[in-house]
Scaffold this active site. Structure first.
Site, PDB file in Angstrom:
ATOM      1  N   ASP A  13       0.819  -1.227   0.000  1.00 29.52           N
ATOM      2  CA  ASP A  13       0.000   0.000   0.000  1.00 29.52           C
ATOM      3  C   ASP A  13       0.846   1.269   0.000  1.00 29.52           C
ATOM      4  O   ASP A  13       0.455   2.291   0.571  1.00 29.52           O
ATOM      5  CB  ASP A  13      -0.960   0.029   1.213  1.00 29.52           C
ATOM      6  CG  ASP A  13      -1.806  -1.229   1.289  1.00 29.52           C
ATOM      7  OD1 ASP A  13      -2.257  -1.674   0.227  1.00 29.52           O
ATOM      8  OD2 ASP A  13      -1.985  -1.750   2.395  1.00 29.52           O
ATOM      9  N   LYS A  16       2.136   2.278  -5.094  1.00 31.72           N
ATOM     10  CA  LYS A  16       2.826   1.808  -6.310  1.00 31.72           C
ATOM     11  C   LYS A  16       1.979   2.028  -7.566  1.00 31.72           C
ATOM     12  O   LYS A  16       2.516   2.279  -8.632  1.00 31.72           O
ATOM     13  CB  LYS A  16       3.172   0.312  -6.174  1.00 31.72           C
ATOM     14  CG  LYS A  16       4.163   0.023  -5.065  1.00 31.72           C
ATOM     15  CD  LYS A  16       4.468  -1.456  -4.956  1.00 31.72           C
ATOM     16  CE  LYS A  16       3.326  -2.304  -4.481  1.00 31.72           C
ATOM     17  NZ  LYS A  16       2.863  -2.040  -3.103  1.00 31.72           N
ATOM     18  N   GLY A  40      -4.253  -4.154  -4.353  1.00 28.49           N
ATOM     19  CA  GLY A  40      -5.215  -3.151  -4.794  1.00 28.49           C
ATOM     20  C   GLY A  40      -4.447  -1.903  -5.169  1.00 28.49           C
ATOM     21  O   GLY A  40      -3.882  -1.252  -4.304  1.00 28.49           O
ATOM     22  N   HIS A  41      -4.369  -1.621  -6.455  1.00 29.35           N
ATOM     23  CA  HIS A  41      -3.604  -0.465  -6.916  1.00 29.35           C
ATOM     24  C   HIS A  41      -4.551   0.618  -7.429  1.00 29.35           C
ATOM     25  O   HIS A  41      -5.370   0.364  -8.303  1.00 29.35           O
ATOM     26  CB  HIS A  41      -2.623  -0.888  -8.018  1.00 29.35           C
ATOM     27  CG  HIS A  41      -1.534  -1.767  -7.496  1.00 29.35           C
ATOM     28  ND1 HIS A  41      -0.685  -2.500  -8.297  1.00 29.35           N
ATOM     29  CD2 HIS A  41      -1.140  -2.035  -6.231  1.00 29.35           C
ATOM     30  CE1 HIS A  41       0.173  -3.168  -7.540  1.00 29.35           C
ATOM     31  NE2 HIS A  41      -0.093  -2.896  -6.285  1.00 29.35           N
ATOM     32  N   GLN A 223       2.143  -5.864  -3.115  1.00 26.13           N
ATOM     33  CA  GLN A 223       2.496  -5.984  -1.697  1.00 26.13           C
ATOM     34  C   GLN A 223       3.846  -5.279  -1.436  1.00 26.13           C
ATOM     35  O   GLN A 223       4.201  -4.380  -2.183  1.00 26.13           O
ATOM     36  CB  GLN A 223       2.527  -7.453  -1.235  1.00 26.13           C
ATOM     37  CG  GLN A 223       1.148  -8.095  -1.121  1.00 26.13           C
ATOM     38  CD  GLN A 223       0.592  -8.576  -2.434  1.00 26.13           C
ATOM     39  OE1 GLN A 223       1.283  -9.204  -3.220  1.00 26.13           O
ATOM     40  NE2 GLN A 223      -0.663  -8.299  -2.700  1.00 26.13           N
ATOM     41  N   THR A 238       2.656 -12.410   3.157  1.00 18.89           N
ATOM     42  CA  THR A 238       1.870 -13.025   2.100  1.00 18.89           C
ATOM     43  C   THR A 238       2.646 -14.256   1.618  1.00 18.89           C
ATOM     44  O   THR A 238       3.721 -14.561   2.139  1.00 18.89           O
ATOM     45  CB  THR A 238       1.576 -12.009   0.972  1.00 18.89           C
ATOM     46  OG1 THR A 238       0.611 -12.589   0.083  1.00 18.89           O
ATOM     47  CG2 THR A 238       2.826 -11.599   0.214  1.00 18.89           C
TER      48      THR A 238
HETATM   49  P1  IMP Z   1      -2.784 -12.767   1.848  1.00 18.37           P
HETATM   50  O1  IMP Z   1      -1.832 -12.193   0.861  1.00 18.37           O
HETATM   51  O2  IMP Z   1      -4.220 -12.527   1.496  1.00 18.37           O
HETATM   52  O3  IMP Z   1      -2.508 -14.211   2.154  1.00 18.37           O
HETATM   53  O4  IMP Z   1      -2.569 -11.984   3.238  1.00 18.37           O
HETATM   54  C1  IMP Z   1      -1.373 -12.112   4.007  1.00 18.37           C
HETATM   55  C2  IMP Z   1      -0.999 -10.794   4.660  1.00 18.37           C
HETATM   56  O5  IMP Z   1      -0.572  -9.880   3.655  1.00 18.37           O
HETATM   57  C3  IMP Z   1      -2.136 -10.106   5.407  1.00 18.37           C
HETATM   58  O6  IMP Z   1      -1.596  -9.435   6.528  1.00 18.37           O
HETATM   59  C4  IMP Z   1      -2.654  -9.093   4.407  1.00 18.37           C
HETATM   60  O7  IMP Z   1      -3.289  -8.010   5.030  1.00 18.37           O
HETATM   61  C5  IMP Z   1      -1.352  -8.688   3.732  1.00 18.37           C
HETATM   62  N1  IMP Z   1      -1.547  -8.193   2.366  1.00 18.37           N
HETATM   63  C6  IMP Z   1      -1.784  -8.911   1.259  1.00 18.37           C
HETATM   64  N2  IMP Z   1      -1.887  -8.123   0.185  1.00 18.37           N
HETATM   65  C7  IMP Z   1      -1.700  -6.872   0.613  1.00 18.37           C
HETATM   66  C8  IMP Z   1      -1.651  -5.607  -0.053  1.00 18.37           C
HETATM   67  O8  IMP Z   1      -1.800  -5.471  -1.259  1.00 18.37           O
HETATM   68  N3  IMP Z   1      -1.404  -4.540   0.747  1.00 18.37           N
HETATM   69  C9  IMP Z   1      -1.200  -4.636   2.081  1.00 18.37           C
HETATM   70  N4  IMP Z   1      -1.232  -5.794   2.739  1.00 18.37           N
HETATM   71  C10 IMP Z   1      -1.479  -6.900   2.010  1.00 18.37           C
END
Ligand code: IMP
Length: 428
Positions: A13, A16, A40-41, A223, A238
């Site tokens: 976040d 990017k 989410g971009h 991420q 992640t």
């Molecule tokens: P997952 O990627 O859904 O498995 O989530 C694993 C961790 O990564 C969690 O703490 C999510 O909140 C975090 N996470 C995954 N994608 C994003 C992102 O695009 N921005 C911020 N945090 C993320």
């Protein structure tokens, strides 16, 4: 022309989407290499505000190719929905390609993501619930379904039949859930095959061809480094590799092709989900930043945790990625603060720690050592020249550069493309 990577330096976040959209006007292709629709971009341009989860942010430029590489996990329903939505708003999506090696997020991955999170109880990771972890688990477990597999029906049916038996056993016997019907899953696969066929390509070859034709390729990170499966605050991470190594494996790209690595950092820190965050703010200042910056997740709507800029984590991120330039975003959010702080070290049991620890239990015990810098009243919002920055804002930028160990090439002062200070050229 070589490839340039844009990588999240923090917990994701970092902004990017805006940075990639800003740079994409000067590139021929934007390629995603990791993650999935957990990302989410946000892109703001003359056609409006776009929230992209899977489609590379460069798609908003008329001439750039968008490529989804083998390292990405693709939920075809989300992709098709996103394509329909953006093409309905005047964006040409015919230049999108998807690696036939990219893994598919299957319906049971989404179900299992939710059950696994529930089972973790107090130790929940706070996943986005999009099936990302289970899809990557199946990839490394060698029982994944790839985009190319969807296109080979005769081989796909026995493959999915066998996998689903195993997944249903877990869903019903371990979690007491309801089994997924094979016909439903196969029907989905059939539809996805038709929908994805026009986009499926050997993208590693496509990227090589672009580079050989002297085309510029931008590698779009999703991420951030501190969420990296290897280098992040494990297990609160992640399941992919957002850092620079992931760009090579996630695209089939050799490292010599990459001549610039941009590290994107917010002027403060945010984190979504569980896991330690040493510079986190639990007071009114954090709340003020969250409200002003509208720090709520694009994908899940969750309120993001807020902290001051963490220089220890930033230096570690630089070590892992070897950034050749820094992008500082959302500087304008700090306008009007009497003073601003940066975390310059951690303290554990009275001992000073200058390094980001591998042990997440230890990281959780780290207390931030803050340095306080004077704030600025004059706005940085929408400023486009370094010389127009208030003196204290510039001093703050310089301190961050020092802590991370890298020069700022771009400073973002607002969500729009033109709200940008180009300090140095990125493409050389
Ligand atoms: P997952 O990627 O859904 O498995 O989530 C694993 C961790 O990564 C969690 O703490 C999510 O909140 C975090 N996470 C995954 N994608 C994003 C992102 O695009 N921005 C911020 N945090 C993320």
């Amino acid at each position: 022309m070589p490839a340039y990577a844009v990588i999240g330096g923090q917990w994701g976040d970092e902004g990017k989407g805006k940075v990639i959209d800003y740079l994409a006007g000067d590139v021929d292709s934007v390629v995603r290499y990791a993650g999935g629709n957990n990302a989410g971009h946000t892109v703001v341009n003359e056609k409006g505000t776009f929230q992209l989860h899977l489609v590379p942010s460069g798609i908003c430029w008329p001439d750039a190719y968008g490529i989804i590489g083998n390292g990405v996990v693709v939920d075809p329903d989300v992709l098709v929905h996103e394509l329909t939505e953006i093409s309905g708003r005047g964006i040409d999506t015919s230049r999108l390609y998807i690696s036939e090696r990219a893994h598919v997020i299957m319906p049971y991955h989404v179900v299992l993501d939710r059950y696994e999170e529930e089972a973790r109880g107090a130790a929940a990771i706070g996943t986005t619930g999009r099936g990302i972890g289970p899809a990557y688990m199946d990839k490394t477990g060698r029982i994944g379904v790839r985009v190319g597999d969807l296109l080979d029906w005769d081989a796909l049916v026995p493959m999915v039949t066998k996998i689903l038996e195993h997944k249903n056993a877990i869903i019903t016997k371990i979690y007491g859930g309801e089994a997924l019907a094979l016909t439903d899953v196969l029907d989905k696969c059939k539809l996805w095959a038709e929908q994805l066929k026009p986009f499926a390509q050997p993208t590693e070859q496509l990227i090589q061809d672009l580079l050989a034709q002297n085309k510029r390729v931008l590698l779009e990170g999703a991420q951030g480094t501190l969420l990296d499966i290897d280098h992040g605050s494990y297990p609160y991470v992640t399941s992919s590799s957002p850092s620079i190594g992931g760009a090579c494996t996630g695209l089939g790209l050799n490292p010599q092709a990459i001549s610039g690595v941009l590290g994107v950092f917010k002027a403060y820190s945010t984190r979504v989900g569980g896991g330690p965050m040493p510079s986190e703010l639990h007071d009114g200042e954090g709340e003020a930043i969250r409200e002003k910056a509208q720090e709520f997740g694009v994908t899940t709507g969750r309120a993001r945790r807020i902290g001051w800029f963490d220089g220890v984590a930033g230096k570690y991120s630089q070590l892992v990625n070897g950034f050749t330039g820094l992008v500082l975003t959302r500087l304008d959010i700090l306008d009007g603060f009497k003073s601003v702080k940066v975390c310059v070290a951690y303290e554990v049991n009275g001992e000073r720690l200058d390094r980001f620890p591998a042990n997440t239990g230890l990281l959780a015990q780290c207390e931030p050592v803050f340095e306080e810098l004077p704030g600025w009243d004059e706005p940085t919002a929408s400023v486009t020249e370094l010389s127009q920055l208030p003196k204290n804002a510039l001093a703050y930028v310089r301190r961050i550069e020092e802590l991370v160990g890298c020069r700022a090439q771009i400073i973002s002062t607002g969500p729009r493309r033109d709200e940008t200070i180009q300090v140095e050229p990125v493409f050389v």
